[in-house]
Design a protein around this motif. Structure first.
Motif, mmCIF file in Angstrom:
data_model
loop_
_atom_site.group_PDB
_atom_site.id
_atom_site.type_symbol
_atom_site.label_atom_id
_atom_site.label_comp_id
_atom_site.label_asym_id
_atom_site.label_seq_id
_atom_site.Cartn_x
_atom_site.Cartn_y
_atom_site.Cartn_z
ATOM 1 N N MET A 393 0.829 -1.211 0.000
ATOM 2 C CA MET A 393 0.000 0.000 0.000
ATOM 3 C C MET A 393 0.861 1.258 0.000
ATOM 4 O O MET A 393 0.560 2.237 -0.692
ATOM 5 N N ILE A 394 1.925 1.254 0.778
ATOM 6 C CA ILE A 394 2.810 2.424 0.831
ATOM 7 C C ILE A 394 3.441 2.687 -0.534
ATOM 8 O O ILE A 394 3.472 3.827 -1.022
ATOM 9 N N ILE A 395 3.923 1.615 -1.155
ATOM 10 C CA ILE A 395 4.551 1.772 -2.481
ATOM 11 C C ILE A 395 3.534 2.273 -3.505
ATOM 12 O O ILE A 395 3.833 3.162 -4.320
ATOM 13 N N THR A 396 2.327 1.725 -3.445
ATOM 14 C CA THR A 396 1.299 2.143 -4.406
ATOM 15 C C THR A 396 0.920 3.604 -4.214
ATOM 16 O O THR A 396 0.717 4.336 -5.193
ATOM 17 N N HIS A 599 -3.095 10.086 3.598
ATOM 18 C CA HIS A 599 -3.004 11.429 4.173
ATOM 19 C C HIS A 599 -1.547 11.860 4.319
ATOM 20 O O HIS A 599 -1.214 13.031 4.060
ATOM 21 N N ASP A 600 -0.685 10.935 4.752
ATOM 22 C CA ASP A 600 0.736 11.286 4.903
ATOM 23 C C ASP A 600 1.357 11.651 3.559
ATOM 24 O O ASP A 600 2.126 12.618 3.465
ATOM 25 N N ARG A 601 1.027 10.870 2.528
ATOM 26 C CA ARG A 601 1.580 11.191 1.206
ATOM 27 C C ARG A 601 1.038 12.525 0.696
ATOM 28 O O ARG A 601 1.770 13.315 0.067
ATOM 29 N N ALA A 602 -0.245 12.804 1.001
ATOM 30 C CA ALA A 602 -0.813 14.096 0.599
ATOM 31 C C ALA A 602 -0.136 15.243 1.340
ATOM 32 O O ALA A 602 0.108 16.317 0.768
ATOM 33 N N VAL A 603 0.190 15.031 2.603
ATOM 34 C CA VAL A 603 0.886 16.073 3.377
ATOM 35 C C VAL A 603 2.267 16.338 2.797
ATOM 36 O O VAL A 603 2.685 17.502 2.648
ATOM 37 N N LYS A 604 2.980 15.283 2.444
ATOM 38 C CA LYS A 604 4.302 15.475 1.844
ATOM 39 C C LYS A 604 4.204 16.205 0.505
ATOM 40 O O LYS A 604 5.041 17.067 0.194
#
Length: 965
Positions: A393-396, A599-604
């Motif tokens: 999921m993280i990679i995707t 959400h974390d990826r969106a924040v980054k």
């Protein structure tokens, strides 16, 4: 070895016999035995070897008492210890001890004499009944006295000479230590000890012989009974031998034939068992080829079930078979290989499921394959497959953002990818509309991604719950079965006997129909399908028969997944209920984790764009649009996953705080510039501001939409009409009202910044109050704007502007109160403080206007003289200034405020006039001077009441005269 008093054979009389028995003095019948010196201490003691004791004495007591050096024999004993200087003196009787005589016992003898007579009378009436010979009693007393001479240590039940303490107590070593000239003394002491022990032995032997003599009759009676018992045993042995002969004859005649038949039936059953065992071996032999066939079709659960069934058969029914000695280890290695294959297969499935095109409408990829994999992993306790899915999921999530950025950048022709190499730098070159579209697309992709993850995890969760439900139902069935078995066991006939012949039970020779469900139930199940005949020896090698036999061993039940796939839930699942419940919770947490990852990826992504201050430079409309988009995404993810993720919300709050700071600083700077350029003259009110005020009156605290056509036709008004009242204002206040509405609208658009906006708005209102005070009351506008003077009109206009703001503070307060949490209501006190400050400022302006006229009255009336002409020049100037004051403020302030202000001015005028008349000694006496003053005052009153709005003003001019004394 010795008998105690409680075990004495001497019969005892009753309590009454003992009570009335005449006392016998043992000293009259038995001579006391002279005891030897106690050279054997009863208890071991530790003494100082250099201290003198009685055991060191080598002479008898008379020799020790005779001291040939002294003449007085009676003092020899004391001089031995106390020295030659000891003198025997007479002991004086103590004064504290009374002299006792026979008279002291007279009273006691009188009291006891009557009782003694009664006692003697009772003894004569009831003489003691002696049931035994006096000689026995005396002998018993003598024996008991002799036994008392034997130390108690010999009577202890745990007496043993191998114990060092016991040995030292019986044979003290002090009697055997030979040193110097003490050999003869030690020899005598040892001899004395030997005689003493021999004496103890004699006493014990005498008592034992006495006890045996008392029980001689019982011994002879026992010997007689022994002979009779031997005769009875001989007769019994003969009867048993006869019975055995009869039983042997019965066995030969009646049982041998039947037992032979049973033995043949048992042999037949054994042959059937061997045949079934060979068939089972043939089936097990086909396990490995069948597993290979199942693995080739990715049937991991079937392969694992077949391996588990084969291992159970090897351990229970084929244990010890030499040809299968390596099959168990081979199946274990094959099971480990299947574990690795399932993990690799699940990893491949996760990658394929999460990385397929997001435009695909299919929520779940190959549902049957997923269910089979999950069942296999649960069967093997490989619970780390959730970690594999989490990593995927993280990679995707990273790839989704990367692909969206690449697609967006490729559509922009202004970005040269050959010059700007980094993808982040290319993304920062997008303007806000382009970047906003990119963020919207990313959020859309993430929403679809979370929906797919939720669908997949729901399938996994349903599989786990089905296994958990099956475990519970199986446990309930087992409990019911145990209860039935207990009931069945209780109902069995307890008198059923088993005939044993050559080590076998007769129950083993029952009919084959009864044997099948009991003895060979598992064997028949493994070699036959539920709806077919047993596999023949020719068809044993077929994979179909092998698969059926292996799967029929385990009890299974069909479980339907949400996708409609029927899966056989095996009872061989090794997971406990607690582990399955924990796994179900972990699946739900994984769904929450998927939301957090997005959400974390969106924040980054958001922070990478904000590095150059891009987000802080957004205007209100752009930031509100961005905020609404992020809030919508947060709500969508919360609806999908069931929990609100805080990372993006925190980033939004952080950017909102920065936006609020910049928003406030911009408007505060704008207000400061407006105030610094404000000339404090009445400004015309454009129609859009009147519409703005009207919208507030309708309960809508928001900026109205611009009406281009209608606004151009309407002319500006001179005053602002608010709730029917006219407000003459400056241009700065009109813009301040618009700024206040912008704050209120920002709170509606971004609810998370309500508290910050309230604080900033209160700061803005305080700034306007303090700055306007500095410019008008403090005359700061003279230097800042270049005004020549601060006129009364400036003061009145400033007061009216403050009143307009005070009018809207309750409306603003209610707007914020409706959007605050109850625990945040304490922040509304800022509006109360601001209202008080504004009222104080308005009061100071009114006082300033009164002070202006007060100084004018003081200047003019100080030169007033009571003389013609009438009216005097002084009163004409005063009326002129009053008219100017009225002209300056009447159009600005409401009529009520004007009247109140002129009442205060009139009070100041009367005070100064009264002071001047007192100074001139003019009194109300009806004289010429009084008439002149009265005429001037009448002129003043008439002119003042002639002013607009002051006709009904009560001036009360009689107060100017001093009271008559």
């Amino acid at each position: 070895m010795a008998s105690s008093h409680s075990s004495s054979p001497v019969p005892q009389g009753s309590s009454s016999d003992v009570f009335f028995k005449k006392e016998v003095d043992p000293t009259k019948h038995i001579r006391p035995v002279q005891s030897l010196p106690d050279v054997c201490p009863k208890e071991p003691t530790v003494t100082d070897q250099h201290r003198w004791t009685i055991y060191h004495s080598k002479v008898n007591l008379p020799a020790a008492l005779n001291d040939p050096r002294l003449a007085k024999r009676e003092s020899d004993f004391f001089t031995k210890t106390w020295g030659l200087d000891f003198v025997d003196t007479e002991v004086i009787p103590s004064f504290y001890l009374p002299q006792i005589s026979k008279e002291h016992f007279t009273v006691y003898q009188q009291e006891i004499s009557q009782r003694e007579k009664i006692h003697e009378r009772c003894k004569n009436i009831c003489p003691p009944k002696d049931t035994f010979d006096r000689t026995l009693l005396h002998t018993h007393d003598k024996s008991r006295t002799d036994l008392e001479q034997v130390p108690k240590i010999f009577m202890k039940p745990d007496f043993a000479l191998d114990d060092s303490l016991t040995f030292n107590s019986v044979l003290p070593w002090s009697h055997f230590n030979t040193a110097g000239g003490k050999g003869n003394r030690d020899a005598a002491s040892s001899k004395l000890l030997q005689e003493k022990l021999s004496h103890y032995l004699d006493i014990v032997e005498v008592n034992i012989a006495h006890q045996i003599s008392l029980r001689s009759e019982a011994f002879f009676h026992a010997m007689t009974s022994q002979h009779e018992l031997q005769d009875y045993l001989k007769k019994t042995s003969q009867a048993v031998k006869m019975l055995r002969d009869k039983i042997a004859q019965i066995d030969k005649v009646m049982c041998e034939g039947s037992l032979h038949i049973l033995r043949l039936a048992l042999t037949r059953n054994n042959c059937v068992k061997v045949y079934n065992k060979l068939k089972l071996m043939a089936t097990v032999h086909q396990t490995q080829p069948t597993v290979q066939v199942l693995l080739s079709t990715s049937e991991f659960v079937g392969a694992l079930d077949l391996i588990a069934t084969t291992q159970e058969v090897l351990q229970q029914e084929l244990q010890g078979i030499h040809s299968f000695r390596h099959l168990g280890s081979q199946l274990c290695e094959l099971e480990k290989l299947i574990d690795k294959m399932m993990i690799a297969e699940f990893s491949t499935y996760s990658h394929s499921d999460l990385n397929r095109p997001l435009e695909d409408d299919c929520q779940i990829l190959e549902e049957e394959r997923l269910v089979s994999l999950v069942f296999g992993l649960l069967k093997q306790r490989k619970l780390n497959f959730l970690e594999i899915y989490s990593e995927e999921m993280i990679i995707t999530a990273k790839n989704i953002i990367k692909q969206c950025v690449i697609n967006k950048v490729s559509q922009i022709e202004e970005i040269d990818t050959d010059v700007v190499m980094k993808l982040a730098d290319q993304m920062r070159m997008l303007n806000f509309p382009q970047w906003f579209d990119l963020l919207k697309e990313i959020f859309s992709k993430f929403t679809i991604f979370l929906q797919r993850v939720k669908a997949t995890l729901n399938i996994i969760h349903s599989v786990v719950l089905s296994v958990l439900d099956k475990n519970r139902r199986t446990r309930e069935l087992e409990e019911i079965s145990q209860q039935k078995n207990a009931t069945k066991d209780n109902s069995l006939d307890t008198e059923v006997a088993y005939l044993i012949h050559e080590g076998m039970f007769i129950s083993d020779a029952f009919s084959e129909n009864e044997l099948t469900p009991i003895a060979i139930d598992t064997t028949s199940q493994r070699n036959a399908s539920p709806n077919s005949e047993p596999c023949s020896s020719d068809s044993v090698s077929e994979p179909e028969c092998t698969t059926d036999s292996s799967s029929s061993k385990e009890q299974t039940s069909s479980s339907a997944t949400p996708g409609g796939v029927d899966i056989m839930v095996n009872e061989d699942m090794k997971l406990t209920d607690l582990e399955l419940e924990k796994l179900a919770n972990n699946i739900q947490e994984l769904l929450y984790s998927a939301s957090d990852i997005c959400h974390d990826r969106a924040v980054k992504f958001l922070m990478s764009r904000a590095k150059d201050g891009f987000l802080e430079k957004l205007n209100s409309t752009e930031f509100i649009t961005l905020s609404r988009l992020m809030e919508t995404f947060i709500l969508d993810t919360e609806q999908i996953c069931g929990r609100k993720s805080m990372s993006l919300l925190g980033a939004l709050q952080s950017q909102a705080n920065k936006f609020v700071n910049r928003f406030h600083e911009e408007r505060k700077t704008k207000l400061s510039l407006l105030l610094d350029n404000e000339r404090w003259k009445q400004a015309d009110v454009p129609a859009e501001f009147q519409d703005l005020v009207d919208s507030i009156s309708d309960g809508k605290i928001a900026l109205p939409e611009k009406k281009s056509g209608a606004t151009e036709e309407r002319k500006p008004a001179e005053v602002l009409i608010v709730d029917g009242q006219q407000y003459a204002v400056v241009g700065t206040v009109l813009l301040l009202i618009r700024i206040i509405l912008e704050y209120c609208q920002c709170v509606d658009n971004i609810p998370s910044v309500t508290t910050d906006m309230l604080t900033r708005l209160s700061d803005l209102l305080k700034y306007f109050n303090s700055r306007s005070c500095q410019l008008v009351l403090g005359a700061g506008a003279l230097q800042v704007v270049g005004l020549k003077t601060i006129t009364t009109k400036n003061l009145a206009l400033s007061s009216r502007c403050l009143q307009l703001i005070v009018h809207y503070i309750p409306v603003i307060r209610a707007h914020f109160e409706a959007r605050l949490q109850p625990k945040q209501y304490s922040m509304l006190r800022h509006f109360d403080h601001i209202t008080k400050d504004y009222h104080d400022h308005i009061a100071e302006i009114s006082a300033k206007l009164v002070a202006i006229m007060d100084s004018l009255f003081d200047k003019l009336l100080s030169k007033y003289e009571v003389k013609a002409p009438v009216p005097s020049a002084c009163f004409r100037n005063i009326c002129k200034q009053m008219a100017k004051m009225h002209e300056a403020i009447f159009d600005l302030l409401p009529e009520e405020q004007t009247q109140m202000l002129f009442l205060r001015i009139n009070a100041s005028y009367k005070l100064h006039l009264k002071k001047q008349l007192s100074h001139l000694n003019v009194i109300n006496d009806g004289g010429p001077q009084n008439g002149l003053v009265t005429a001037d005052v009448a002129f003043y009153t008439g002119n003042l009441q002639a002013l607009k709005g002051l006709k009904d003003l009560d001036l009360n001019m009689s107060e100017i005269w001093e009271q008559k004394r």
